[in-house]
Write a protein that holds these residues in place. Structure first.
Motif, short mmCIF file in Angstrom:
data_model
loop_
_atom_site.label_atom_id
_atom_site.label_comp_id
_atom_site.label_asym_id
_atom_site.label_seq_id
_atom_site.Cartn_x
_atom_site.Cartn_y
_atom_site.Cartn_z
N VAL A 10 -27.72 98.99 55.25
CA VAL A 10 -27.41 97.59 54.96
C VAL A 10 -27.13 97.49 53.47
O VAL A 10 -27.95 97.89 52.65
CB VAL A 10 -28.59 96.66 55.33
CG1 VAL A 10 -28.25 95.21 54.98
CG2 VAL A 10 -28.95 96.80 56.79
N ASP A 30 -23.19 99.98 57.26
CA ASP A 30 -23.19 99.55 58.65
C ASP A 30 -23.28 98.03 58.77
O ASP A 30 -22.76 97.45 59.72
CB ASP A 30 -24.36 100.18 59.41
CG ASP A 30 -24.24 101.68 59.45
OD1 ASP A 30 -23.19 102.18 59.86
OD2 ASP A 30 -25.20 102.36 59.05
N TRP A 31 -23.99 97.41 57.86
CA TRP A 31 -24.18 95.96 57.85
C TRP A 31 -24.00 95.46 56.42
O TRP A 31 -24.38 96.13 55.47
CB TRP A 31 -25.60 95.59 58.28
CG TRP A 31 -25.90 95.74 59.72
CD1 TRP A 31 -26.17 96.89 60.40
CD2 TRP A 31 -25.98 94.69 60.68
NE1 TRP A 31 -26.42 96.62 61.71
CE2 TRP A 31 -26.31 95.28 61.92
CE3 TRP A 31 -25.81 93.31 60.62
CZ2 TRP A 31 -26.48 94.53 63.08
CZ3 TRP A 31 -25.98 92.57 61.78
CH2 TRP A 31 -26.30 93.18 63.00
N ILE A 68 -17.24 94.27 59.61
CA ILE A 68 -18.60 94.75 59.41
C ILE A 68 -19.54 93.57 59.71
O ILE A 68 -19.35 92.49 59.16
CB ILE A 68 -18.83 95.25 57.97
CG1 ILE A 68 -17.88 96.40 57.64
CG2 ILE A 68 -20.28 95.69 57.78
CD1 ILE A 68 -17.91 96.82 56.18
N PRO A 69 -20.53 93.76 60.57
CA PRO A 69 -21.41 92.63 60.88
C PRO A 69 -22.26 92.24 59.67
O PRO A 69 -22.56 93.06 58.81
CB PRO A 69 -22.29 93.16 62.01
CG PRO A 69 -22.27 94.63 61.84
CD PRO A 69 -20.92 94.97 61.27
N MET A 71 -25.77 90.48 58.17
CA MET A 71 -27.18 90.19 58.38
C MET A 71 -27.62 89.24 57.27
O MET A 71 -27.42 89.55 56.09
CB MET A 71 -27.99 91.48 58.29
CG MET A 71 -29.49 91.28 58.26
SD MET A 71 -30.37 92.83 57.91
CE MET A 71 -29.88 93.82 59.29
N GLU A 99 -19.20 86.24 61.95
CA GLU A 99 -19.57 87.56 61.44
C GLU A 99 -21.08 87.73 61.30
O GLU A 99 -21.58 88.85 61.24
CB GLU A 99 -18.87 87.85 60.10
CG GLU A 99 -19.34 87.01 58.93
CD GLU A 99 -18.69 85.64 58.79
OE1 GLU A 99 -18.84 85.03 57.72
OE2 GLU A 99 -18.04 85.16 59.74
N ARG A 101 -24.56 88.19 62.54
CA ARG A 101 -25.10 88.67 63.81
C ARG A 101 -26.60 88.91 63.75
O ARG A 101 -27.19 89.35 64.73
CB ARG A 101 -24.39 89.95 64.20
CG ARG A 101 -22.89 89.74 64.24
CD ARG A 101 -22.20 90.52 65.28
NE ARG A 101 -20.77 90.33 65.17
CZ ARG A 101 -19.91 91.31 65.05
NH1 ARG A 101 -20.32 92.55 65.04
NH2 ARG A 101 -18.63 91.06 64.97
N SER A 102 -27.20 88.62 62.60
CA SER A 102 -28.65 88.80 62.47
C SER A 102 -29.17 87.87 61.39
O SER A 102 -28.48 87.58 60.42
CB SER A 102 -28.95 90.26 62.11
OG SER A 102 -30.33 90.46 61.95
N LEU A 145 -30.43 91.56 65.38
CA LEU A 145 -29.54 92.24 66.32
C LEU A 145 -29.29 91.48 67.60
O LEU A 145 -28.68 92.01 68.51
CB LEU A 145 -30.07 93.64 66.67
CG LEU A 145 -30.38 94.57 65.51
CD1 LEU A 145 -30.91 95.90 66.04
CD2 LEU A 145 -29.16 94.81 64.66
N HIS A 152 -24.53 95.45 67.13
CA HIS A 152 -23.85 96.47 66.36
C HIS A 152 -24.92 97.36 65.74
O HIS A 152 -25.65 96.93 64.87
CB HIS A 152 -23.01 95.84 65.25
CG HIS A 152 -22.36 96.85 64.37
ND1 HIS A 152 -21.14 97.40 64.67
CD2 HIS A 152 -22.77 97.44 63.23
CE1 HIS A 152 -20.82 98.26 63.72
NE2 HIS A 152 -21.79 98.29 62.84
#
Length: 163
Positions: A10, A30-31, A68-69, A71, A99, A101-102, A145, A152
């Motif tokens: 992240v 990744d995030w 890219i998600p 958070m 976008e 997602r968390s 998540l 993701h």
């Protein structure tokens, strides 16, 4: 040494204005993480700021529209109306910011990291959570998540590990 061989990375930029300058690249991230904290009366203008107004500068960056998600690594408000702040945040996440997602709620009653010029008692970010909120019937605070139908997770091999 603990045996971890995979990780999810992240990247959490401090400010939207410099995010693109320091982004290490999709191969390493990744995030995308963002802290959305409303300091309310401790903001320089002495006013509360909505989730939307704090997050929107990040949303407008091409990087945050790259797939890219995102958070929300810390979300909170010092406002006396924080339940309403979170309700509105949930609505705007659902309608304007796909976008995201968390979400992780910053729920600390004794924060000693003060804004500049403030040195009184600890800051109280506590979110009063009753059973209806825990059950998602009053305030829907998503677990990491699970926001929306998206998931993701990319696990990366850590350098120096087997496999």
């Amino acid at each position: 040494k603990a045996g971890a061989e995979e990780a999810i990375w992240v990247w959490n930029p401090w400010q939207a204005g410099t995010a693109a300058d320091y982004f290490p690249g999709k191969a390493y991230v990744d995030w995308l993480g963002v802290d959305v904290l409303d300091y309310d009366r401790y903001n320089p203008d002495k006013r509360s700021h909505s989730f939307e107004s704090i997050y929107r500068p990040f949303h407008e960056l091409p990087l945050f529209q790259s797939g890219i998600p995102v958070m929300i690594a810390e979300a909170g408000s010092l406002s006396a109306k924080r339940k309403e702040w979170f309700r509105t945040a949930q609505q705007v996440m659902d309608t304007a910011f796909p976008e995201i997602r968390s979400l992780i709620v910053f729920n600390n009653k004794y924060d000693h990291y003060y804004p500049e010029g403030y040195h009184e008692e600890p800051l109280d970010w506590w979110v009063p959570i009753d059973n209806s909120i825990r059950a998602g019937q009053d305030l829907n605070v998503p677990a990491p998540l699970t926001l929306g139908a998206h998931q993701h997770v990319t696990k990366r091999k850590l350098p120096g590990t087997a496999g």
